[in-house]
Enzyme design. Structure first.
Site, PDB file in Angstrom:
ATOM      1  N   ASN A   1       5.037   3.534   2.843  1.00 60.10           N
ATOM      2  CA  ASN A   1       3.910   4.248   2.238  1.00 60.10           C
ATOM      3  C   ASN A   1       2.638   4.069   3.067  1.00 60.10           C
ATOM      4  O   ASN A   1       1.813   4.987   3.158  1.00 60.10           O
ATOM      5  CB  ASN A   1       3.675   3.776   0.802  1.00 60.10           C
TER       6      ASN A   1
ATOM      7  N   ILE B   1       1.619  -8.863  -8.845  1.00 59.39           N
ATOM      8  CA  ILE B   1       0.742  -8.355  -9.907  1.00 59.39           C
ATOM      9  C   ILE B   1      -0.551  -9.162  -9.857  1.00 59.39           C
ATOM     10  O   ILE B   1      -0.541 -10.385 -10.012  1.00 59.39           O
ATOM     11  CB  ILE B   1       1.410  -8.468 -11.292  1.00 59.39           C
TER      12      ILE B   1
ATOM     13  N   HIS C   1       4.008   4.253  -8.326  1.00 55.47           N
ATOM     14  CA  HIS C   1       5.166   3.728  -9.065  1.00 55.47           C
ATOM     15  C   HIS C   1       6.307   4.740  -8.955  1.00 55.47           C
ATOM     16  O   HIS C   1       6.096   5.937  -9.194  1.00 55.47           O
ATOM     17  CB  HIS C   1       4.811   3.496 -10.538  1.00 55.47           C
TER      18      HIS C   1
ATOM     19  N   MET D   1       3.995  -6.373  -3.760  1.00 55.06           N
ATOM     20  CA  MET D   1       4.901  -6.854  -4.800  1.00 55.06           C
ATOM     21  C   MET D   1       4.308  -7.945  -5.687  1.00 55.06           C
ATOM     22  O   MET D   1       5.026  -8.681  -6.341  1.00 55.06           O
ATOM     23  CB  MET D   1       6.200  -7.353  -4.154  1.00 55.06           C
TER      24      MET D   1
ATOM     25  N   LYS E   1      -3.829 -16.501 -10.435  1.00 56.02           N
ATOM     26  CA  LYS E   1      -5.294 -16.409 -10.476  1.00 56.02           C
ATOM     27  C   LYS E   1      -5.923 -16.867  -9.162  1.00 56.02           C
ATOM     28  O   LYS E   1      -6.802 -16.183  -8.617  1.00 56.02           O
ATOM     29  CB  LYS E   1      -5.851 -17.220 -11.635  1.00 56.02           C
TER      30      LYS E   1
END
Length: 210
Positions: free
Chosen positions: A14, A93, A110, A91, A67
Site C-alpha cells: 500500500n 493498534i 481495512h 499491525m 501506551k
C-alpha cells in the site's frame, strides 16, 4: 503542501501504491515526507529508500506496553510535523493518545466492507477467511479515519469486488488489494490533502466533483 507520514510494519504494497500515486500526480497537494516502521528489516523501508523518502524505525518490541509505544510514535509524528498519518499495513493498534492528538487526520485501509469483518483480531488473511466462511458474494475494502476503537472511525471511501465460487483467502486478498486498496487509498489521501473531506455528526462527507 501537506506532509504525509506513513506507518508500516511489513512489505509495504500500500505504501508503494501511495508512492506511485504521488509520482503520477494522483495525490494532489500532498507529499510523503516520512515512513515510520514498527520493526527493523520491513521491506517497506526499502521501498521508501528507493523513492528517496526518509525513514524512522521505532521497534514495538522495545516498549513495555501499547501506551509507551504510542507515546514514542506520537513524539516522532510531532517532530515530523505530520499533517496526515496513513496506516499502510501497520499491525499495531495505537493508544488513544495518538488518535486524540490527530483527530480525523489518521487514515487506515481495512480489507473488508465495514461494519462487516472488522474490529480487534480482524486483520490480514483472517478477514478474508471469515468472509469466505460466511459465504459473502461481494467483499472489498474500506478507507476510514482512525479513532479510539478498532475499525470504527468515519468511513471515507469503500469499493467492492465480486467473490468467485472457487475463491481462496489468498486470491480474495490479492483481488481486493489490486482492485480496491491500491486505488482508493491514494484517492482518499488526495481528497484529504485537497480539503475535500468534511466531518458532520461523526460522519465523513466527500466532495467527489472534479
Amino acid at each position: 503542501m501537506k506532509k504525509i507520514c506513513v506507518l508500516v510494519s511489513g512489505g509495504g504494497t500500500n505504501l508503494q501504491a501511495l508512492i506511485d500515486a504521488e509520482k503520477s500526480g494522483i495525490i494532489k497537494n500532498g507529499k510523503i515526507t516520512c515512513v515510520i516502521s514498527s520493526k527493523e528489516g520491513a521491506y517497506a523501508l526499502e521501498r521508501a529508500k528507493n523513492a528517496g523518502i526518509g525513514t524512522v524505525v521505532i521497534p514495538r518490541k522495545e516498549y513495555a506496553d501499547s501506551k509507551s509505544y504510542s507515546e514514542a510514535i506520537l513524539a516522532e509524528l510531532n517532530r515530523q510535523g505530520a499533517d496526515l498519518i496513513v496506516l499502510a499495513g501497520f499491525m499495531i493498534i495505537l493508544d488513544e493518545c495518538v488518535t486524540k492528538a490527530y483527530p480525523y487526520r489518521i487514515i487506515n485501509v481495512h480489507p473488508a466492507l465495514i461494519p462487516s469483518f472488522c474490529g480487534e483480531g480482524f486483520y490480514g488473511l483472517r478477514v478474508h477467511e471469515k468472509a469466505l466462511e460466511y459465504g459473502v458474494k461481494v467483499s472489498g475494502a474500506t478507507i476510514h479515519f482512525v479513532n479510539e476503537k478498532a475499525d470504527a472511525g468515519a468511513i471515507i471511501l469503500q469499493g467492492a469486488v465480486d467473490v468467485a465460487n472457487d475463491e481462496t483467502p489468498e486470491s480474495l486478498q490479492k483481488k481486493i488489494m489490486e482492485n480496491v486498496e491500491w486505488k482508493l487509498l491514494p484517492k482518499a489521501v488526495s481528497l484529504f490533502c485537497e480539503d475535500r473531506i468534511s466531518i458532520k455528526d461523526g460522519k465523513a462527507y466527500v466532495d467527489l466533483k472534479d
